[in-house]
Design a protein around this motif. Sequence first.
Motif, PDB file in Angstrom:
ATOM      1  N   GLY A  49       0.813  -1.204   0.000  1.00  0.00           N
ATOM      2  CA  GLY A  49       0.000   0.000   0.000  1.00  0.00           C
ATOM      3  C   GLY A  49       0.848   1.255   0.000  1.00  0.00           C
ATOM      4  N   PHE A  50       1.828   1.321   0.896  1.00  0.00           N
ATOM      5  CA  PHE A  50       2.683   2.507   0.962  1.00  0.00           C
ATOM      6  C   PHE A  50       3.470   2.672  -0.336  1.00  0.00           C
ATOM      7  CE2 PHE A  50       6.374   5.029   1.959  1.00  0.00           C
ATOM      8  CZ  PHE A  50       5.886   5.996   2.820  1.00  0.00           C
ATOM      9  N   ALA A  51       3.984   1.570  -0.868  1.00  0.00           N
ATOM     10  CA  ALA A  51       4.733   1.631  -2.126  1.00  0.00           C
ATOM     11  C   ALA A  51       3.858   2.125  -3.266  1.00  0.00           C
ATOM     12  CB  ALA A  51       5.315   0.256  -2.449  1.00  0.00           C
ATOM     13  N   SER A  52       2.583   1.768  -3.241  1.00  0.00           N
ATOM     14  CA  SER A  52       1.659   2.231  -4.285  1.00  0.00           C
ATOM     15  C   SER A  52       1.485   3.739  -4.233  1.00  0.00           C
ATOM     16  CB  SER A  52       0.307   1.536  -4.129  1.00  0.00           C
ATOM     17  OG  SER A  52       0.437   0.132  -4.253  1.00  0.00           O
ATOM     18  N   GLY A  53       1.304   4.268  -3.020  1.00  0.00           N
ATOM     19  CA  GLY A  53       1.176   5.717  -2.874  1.00  0.00           C
ATOM     20  C   GLY A  53       2.448   6.445  -3.263  1.00  0.00           C
ATOM     21  N   ALA A  54       3.599   5.888  -2.885  1.00  0.00           N
ATOM     22  CA  ALA A  54       4.874   6.511  -3.233  1.00  0.00           C
ATOM     23  C   ALA A  54       5.109   6.459  -4.738  1.00  0.00           C
ATOM     24  CB  ALA A  54       6.012   5.810  -2.492  1.00  0.00           C
ATOM     25  N   ALA A  55       4.740   5.350  -5.369  1.00  0.00           N
ATOM     26  CA  ALA A  55       4.988   5.183  -6.800  1.00  0.00           C
ATOM     27  C   ALA A  55       4.195   6.177  -7.640  1.00  0.00           C
ATOM     28  CB  ALA A  55       4.663   3.747  -7.220  1.00  0.00           C
ATOM     29  N   VAL A  56       2.920   6.360  -7.313  1.00  0.00           N
ATOM     30  CA  VAL A  56       2.100   7.278  -8.117  1.00  0.00           C
ATOM     31  C   VAL A  56       2.520   8.726  -7.903  1.00  0.00           C
ATOM     32  CG1 VAL A  56       0.143   5.686  -8.080  1.00  0.00           C
ATOM     33  CG2 VAL A  56       0.285   7.495  -6.364  1.00  0.00           C
ATOM     34  N   ALA A  69      -3.371   5.785  -6.318  1.00  0.00           N
ATOM     35  CA  ALA A  69      -2.775   4.983  -5.247  1.00  0.00           C
ATOM     36  C   ALA A  69      -3.726   3.882  -4.796  1.00  0.00           C
ATOM     37  CB  ALA A  69      -2.401   5.874  -4.068  1.00  0.00           C
ATOM     38  N   PHE A  70      -5.021   4.224  -4.649  1.00  0.00           N
ATOM     39  CA  PHE A  70      -6.007   3.212  -4.267  1.00  0.00           C
ATOM     40  C   PHE A  70      -6.088   2.102  -5.323  1.00  0.00           C
ATOM     41  CE2 PHE A  70      -8.566   6.566  -1.731  1.00  0.00           C
ATOM     42  CZ  PHE A  70      -7.651   6.471  -0.700  1.00  0.00           C
ATOM     43  N   GLY A  71      -6.049   2.503  -6.602  1.00  0.00           N
ATOM     44  CA  GLY A  71      -6.125   1.508  -7.667  1.00  0.00           C
ATOM     45  C   GLY A  71      -4.937   0.566  -7.677  1.00  0.00           C
ATOM     46  N   ALA A  84      -2.645   5.843   0.962  1.00  0.00           N
ATOM     47  CA  ALA A  84      -2.903   7.279   1.128  1.00  0.00           C
ATOM     48  C   ALA A  84      -1.737   7.956   1.840  1.00  0.00           C
ATOM     49  CB  ALA A  84      -4.201   7.487   1.903  1.00  0.00           C
ATOM     50  N   ILE A  85      -1.187   7.289   2.857  1.00  0.00           N
ATOM     51  CA  ILE A  85      -0.035   7.840   3.572  1.00  0.00           C
ATOM     52  C   ILE A  85       1.181   7.892   2.651  1.00  0.00           C
ATOM     53  CG2 ILE A  85       1.527   7.501   5.526  1.00  0.00           C
ATOM     54  CD1 ILE A  85      -0.767   6.156   7.011  1.00  0.00           C
ATOM     55  N   GLY A  86       1.308   6.898   1.782  1.00  0.00           N
ATOM     56  CA  GLY A  86       2.454   6.842   0.881  1.00  0.00           C
ATOM     57  C   GLY A  86       2.521   7.991  -0.107  1.00  0.00           C
ATOM     58  N   THR A  87       1.384   8.603  -0.406  1.00  0.00           N
ATOM     59  CA  THR A  87       1.395   9.737  -1.339  1.00  0.00           C
ATOM     60  C   THR A  87       2.121  10.945  -0.753  1.00  0.00           C
ATOM     61  OG1 THR A  87      -0.777  10.495  -0.539  1.00  0.00           O
ATOM     62  CG2 THR A  87      -0.753   9.016  -2.446  1.00  0.00           C
ATOM     63  N   ALA A  88       2.422  10.903   0.551  1.00  0.00           N
ATOM     64  CA  ALA A  88       3.185  12.000   1.162  1.00  0.00           C
ATOM     65  C   ALA A  88       4.599  12.073   0.616  1.00  0.00           C
ATOM     66  CB  ALA A  88       3.216  11.834   2.683  1.00  0.00           C
ATOM     67  N   VAL A  89       5.044  11.013  -0.057  1.00  0.00           N
ATOM     68  CA  VAL A  89       6.363  11.053  -0.698  1.00  0.00           C
ATOM     69  C   VAL A  89       6.396  12.156  -1.752  1.00  0.00           C
ATOM     70  CG1 VAL A  89       7.951   9.732  -2.165  1.00  0.00           C
ATOM     71  CG2 VAL A  89       6.840   8.624  -0.228  1.00  0.00           C
ATOM     72  N   GLY A  90       5.253  12.384  -2.386  1.00  0.00           N
ATOM     73  CA  GLY A  90       5.148  13.480  -3.340  1.00  0.00           C
ATOM     74  C   GLY A  90       4.730  14.759  -2.638  1.00  0.00           C
ATOM     75  N   ILE A 158       9.079  -0.929  -6.300  1.00  0.00           N
ATOM     76  CA  ILE A 158       9.905  -2.061  -5.862  1.00  0.00           C
ATOM     77  C   ILE A 158      10.786  -1.660  -4.678  1.00  0.00           C
ATOM     78  CG2 ILE A 158      11.761  -3.631  -6.550  1.00  0.00           C
ATOM     79  CD1 ILE A 158      10.612  -3.520  -9.402  1.00  0.00           C
ATOM     80  N   ILE A 159      11.418  -0.487  -4.769  1.00  0.00           N
ATOM     81  CA  ILE A 159      12.326  -0.049  -3.710  1.00  0.00           C
ATOM     82  C   ILE A 159      11.566   0.201  -2.412  1.00  0.00           C
ATOM     83  CG2 ILE A 159      13.851   1.830  -2.963  1.00  0.00           C
ATOM     84  CD1 ILE A 159      14.737   2.108  -5.870  1.00  0.00           C
ATOM     85  N   PHE A 160      10.471   0.965  -2.489  1.00  0.00           N
ATOM     86  CA  PHE A 160       9.704   1.271  -1.281  1.00  0.00           C
ATOM     87  C   PHE A 160       9.094   0.008  -0.681  1.00  0.00           C
ATOM     88  CE2 PHE A 160       9.827   5.702  -2.686  1.00  0.00           C
ATOM     89  CZ  PHE A 160       9.994   6.349  -1.475  1.00  0.00           C
ATOM     90  N   TYR A 161       8.638  -0.912  -1.522  1.00  0.00           N
ATOM     91  CA  TYR A 161       8.066  -2.152  -1.004  1.00  0.00           C
ATOM     92  C   TYR A 161       9.115  -2.940  -0.230  1.00  0.00           C
ATOM     93  CZ  TYR A 161       6.090  -6.841  -0.857  1.00  0.00           C
ATOM     94  OH  TYR A 161       5.638  -8.077  -0.434  1.00  0.00           O
ATOM     95  N   ALA A 162      10.296  -3.100  -0.818  1.00  0.00           N
ATOM     96  CA  ALA A 162      11.350  -3.881  -0.172  1.00  0.00           C
ATOM     97  C   ALA A 162      11.799  -3.239   1.139  1.00  0.00           C
ATOM     98  CB  ALA A 162      12.543  -4.042  -1.118  1.00  0.00           C
ATOM     99  N   VAL A 163      11.964  -1.906   1.125  1.00  0.00           N
ATOM    100  CA  VAL A 163      12.440  -1.215   2.326  1.00  0.00           C
ATOM    101  C   VAL A 163      11.393  -1.246   3.427  1.00  0.00           C
ATOM    102  CG1 VAL A 163      13.103   1.043   3.249  1.00  0.00           C
ATOM    103  CG2 VAL A 163      14.028   0.270   1.060  1.00  0.00           C
ATOM    104  N   ILE A 164      10.151  -0.897   3.100  1.00  0.00           N
ATOM    105  CA  ILE A 164       9.095  -0.851   4.114  1.00  0.00           C
ATOM    106  C   ILE A 164       8.831  -2.237   4.689  1.00  0.00           C
ATOM    107  CG2 ILE A 164       6.643  -0.400   4.504  1.00  0.00           C
ATOM    108  CD1 ILE A 164       8.291   2.107   4.317  1.00  0.00           C
TER     109      ILE A 164
END
Length: 210
Positions: A49-56, A69-71, A84-90, A158-164
């Motif tokens: 979930g976090f990686a999805s928000g960060a990626a978009v 991110a939800f999709g 939703a929290i992951g979108t804070a990366v942007g 991939i990076i955020f998923y592995a790290v988180i």
Amino acid sequence: MLFKSRTRKSFWRRVADFFWPRTGIARSSKYIWHRVARLPGTPHSIAAGFASGAAVSFTPFLGFHFLLAFGVAWATRGNLLASAIGTAVGNPWTFPLFFAMNAEIGIWILGGVVNEIPMPTWSWGAFMDAPLDYASALFSRIFPIIIGGIPSSIIAWIIFYAVIKTFLVKYRSRRALRRKARSERLAAAVASMERQSEILAKATYDETNS
């Protein structure tokens, strides 16, 4: 609501906090991490979930990052709240870096052709006279950012998923060990109190019967 400020912030205070949090970027990042780490769900769902928000956040579709991110989180079986929290990366500090990087990647993928297309300057007159031509010229400059955002978003996921996931597994393991140690100390304290009670009861009984 928990942790909600009692004093209502003004509009400009909220804008200032958005660009530069009063608590500091490091403390804000730590707060976000604790929010993510304590979400219910498996390490995979939270990390995905976090990686999805960060990626978009690497895409130029501002205003649609939550929906995207939800999709992506739904497709990867991720936690929607974590996305939703992951979108804070942007944010205003990272968007210029992301878009500049995506533009370079997109131009490289497209063969550098877009470098020859001038960026149209904003003009209501030009837009009203030929809206399709103006939109086409504008899109020709945004298109490389969209193309470049595809590989960068995949790599970011991939990076955020592995790290988180790695940090989350370690965090929960340490937390479980602390809970186990606390339970063992509590059990030992209860057992000690019971032994002391038994000794006191036995001493009182012997004194009474002596």
